[in-house]
Write a protein that holds these residues in place. Sequence first.
Motif, short mmCIF file in Angstrom:
data_model
loop_
_atom_site.label_atom_id
_atom_site.label_comp_id
_atom_site.label_asym_id
_atom_site.label_seq_id
_atom_site.Cartn_x
_atom_site.Cartn_y
_atom_site.Cartn_z
N THR A 211 0.83 -1.19 0.00
CA THR A 211 0.00 0.00 0.00
C THR A 211 0.87 1.25 0.00
O THR A 211 1.96 1.27 0.58
CB THR A 211 -0.94 0.04 1.22
OG1 THR A 211 -0.16 0.03 2.43
CG2 THR A 211 -1.90 -1.14 1.20
N PRO A 214 -1.96 7.47 -1.74
CA PRO A 214 -2.37 7.65 -3.14
C PRO A 214 -2.22 9.07 -3.66
O PRO A 214 -2.40 9.30 -4.86
CB PRO A 214 -3.83 7.22 -3.13
CG PRO A 214 -4.29 7.51 -1.74
CD PRO A 214 -3.11 7.26 -0.85
N PHE A 299 -12.21 0.83 0.08
CA PHE A 299 -11.27 1.02 1.17
C PHE A 299 -11.78 0.34 2.45
O PHE A 299 -12.98 0.11 2.61
CB PHE A 299 -11.07 2.52 1.43
CG PHE A 299 -10.17 3.21 0.44
CD1 PHE A 299 -8.84 3.49 0.76
CD2 PHE A 299 -10.62 3.54 -0.82
CE1 PHE A 299 -8.00 4.11 -0.15
CE2 PHE A 299 -9.79 4.18 -1.74
CZ PHE A 299 -8.47 4.45 -1.41
N SER A 313 -6.61 -1.48 1.96
CA SER A 313 -6.41 -0.06 1.68
C SER A 313 -7.13 0.73 2.76
O SER A 313 -8.28 0.44 3.09
CB SER A 313 -6.96 0.29 0.30
OG SER A 313 -6.22 -0.39 -0.71
N ASN A 314 -6.46 1.75 3.29
CA ASN A 314 -6.93 2.37 4.53
C ASN A 314 -7.39 3.81 4.36
O ASN A 314 -6.73 4.62 3.72
CB ASN A 314 -5.80 2.35 5.57
CG ASN A 314 -6.23 2.98 6.89
OD1 ASN A 314 -7.02 2.38 7.62
ND2 ASN A 314 -5.73 4.17 7.18
N THR A 334 -3.88 7.80 4.86
CA THR A 334 -4.58 7.17 3.74
C THR A 334 -3.59 6.39 2.90
O THR A 334 -2.56 6.93 2.48
CB THR A 334 -5.28 8.22 2.87
OG1 THR A 334 -6.19 8.97 3.69
CG2 THR A 334 -6.05 7.58 1.73
N THR A 335 -3.88 5.11 2.66
CA THR A 335 -3.02 4.26 1.84
C THR A 335 -3.88 3.38 0.94
O THR A 335 -5.02 3.07 1.27
CB THR A 335 -2.12 3.35 2.71
OG1 THR A 335 -2.95 2.54 3.56
CG2 THR A 335 -1.15 4.17 3.55
N ALA A 336 -3.29 2.99 -0.18
CA ALA A 336 -4.04 2.17 -1.14
C ALA A 336 -3.10 1.29 -1.94
O ALA A 336 -1.97 1.68 -2.24
CB ALA A 336 -4.85 3.06 -2.08
N THR A 337 -3.58 0.11 -2.30
CA THR A 337 -2.86 -0.73 -3.26
C THR A 337 -3.13 -0.20 -4.66
O THR A 337 -4.15 0.46 -4.91
CB THR A 337 -3.34 -2.18 -3.19
OG1 THR A 337 -4.73 -2.24 -3.55
CG2 THR A 337 -3.14 -2.78 -1.81
N GLN A 340 -6.51 -1.29 -5.71
CA GLN A 340 -7.59 -0.47 -5.16
C GLN A 340 -7.82 0.79 -6.00
O GLN A 340 -8.96 1.16 -6.29
CB GLN A 340 -7.27 -0.08 -3.72
CG GLN A 340 -8.20 0.96 -3.12
CD GLN A 340 -9.64 0.49 -3.06
OE1 GLN A 340 -9.97 -0.40 -2.28
NE2 GLN A 340 -10.51 1.06 -3.88
#
Length: 495
Positions: A211, A214, A299, A313-314, A334-337, A340
């Motif tokens: 992640t 973004p 998310f 994903s947070n 905030t995090t994402a693959t 995502q």
Amino acid sequence: MTRCIRRCAALCLVLLLALAVNAVRVTVVEAGSYARDPANRRIAIARYEHPRGGILVGGASVTGSQQTGGQLAYARTYRDGPLYAPVTGFASQTYGTSLLEGTEDGLLSGTSSQLASVPLWNEITRDRQRPGDVHTTIDAAAQKAAYDGLAGRRGAVAAVDPATGRILALVSSPSYDPGLLAGTGPAVTDQWQRLNDDPAQPMLDRAIRQTYPPGSTFKVVTAAAALESGAVADLDAPTDSPDPYRLPGTTWSLTNEGRGCEDASVYDAFRVSCNTVFAKLGADVGLTAMARQAEAFGFNDDGLRVPPAVARSNFDTRMSRDQVALSSIGQFDTTATPLQMAMVAAAVGNGGELMRPYLVDRVTNHGGAVVAHTRPERLHRAVSEATAGQLQELMEAVVSDGTGTNAAIPGAVVGGKTGTAQHGVGNKGTPYAWFISYAKPPGANRAAVAVAVVVEDAEAARADISGGGSAAPIARAVMQSVLAAPPRPYDQPVS
């Protein structure tokens, strides 16, 4: 004499019954524990006695088996191993399995009950069926375009079919050859140690297991929350957005890289990626609506499987207003693959419907008969169709006259969003360049492909130009490869 014979016969009967009970205990009751016992060499010998089933891309197997000449008769081989490693994973006689080799192990090794011609026959006889083949959803041309585009730089690409959720490409770079881990012996041990010690982490599947913050690509979610909540009714209306913008409850002010962001409309602020406008917009919309919208796009989902597990994903659900403001531009926690963020673009390009992503199209037995098939499934209604239309207007402006012009494809309608994720202590780490996008074929109402690209080692003087310059060309190449391919008969939207 007769009494002695009777007693002897009774004793023999008791012994036979005891043997029968013990046989049942060993072969049925305790079978699982024996099978799991690492000291049971017969399990490994039986497992590798025959060639393993294939993992297929576009009808051609990207895996195989070769004879070893040892007790473990067959070891796994890989065609274009580094290209498909984020899809196949590895099957090692020493270190086990990962990714599809792991989640589909029963089918590929022949132990799955799905392959049995007679129900429960395997469980009764302990026979091993001939292995099945796993047909993936991967598009070979899209996979190659993504891999070549990253060209060894750290990063990842995920591409999906918005109408069905089929994953068309999963690339992680740098990669590795799973065949190096297939067998046994010192060479395999040395390779395992080398790969695990490599600071570039070549065995990390960055597309689904890593992640990242973004950055500005998250402004798609913020714009969706503002439109869905009614905080924004007119994309062209000026916003009450100062430049710089002091974060609520703090003395710290947020600025923009470019000019023209003060009181800019959502349309212009999205096109040139004004941080101040979207940070204030997120704070005004509020935590509850922002979190609800983020979760509608996928998310905070701990259970997503494709079938390999996807990292969560947070988007935090407990934050102060200044933290909500930063989260609304894809920073703070905030995090994402990459997968995502491809899902976010896919939902917009699909009229607001988010389909569940999947990597296995079908499984066939050794005779070619289909024993399992994945049916497309709606995961969420991310936004209304009207809101999706407005988000498409914003994303298409980015490509036609904004920071993402490098993603334009002649004859196709392309929507996108550039972004850069700041990271490291004091945000002094090299920014991650992002680009998310979708493409519609000429005359189509819905997108045929959605892509997310992240490049970890992008050098950028201006955040969003980095996404447009480093990541957008990769996304364009992937989208072009999908648009150029003939339609597949099973690529039908779900009613």
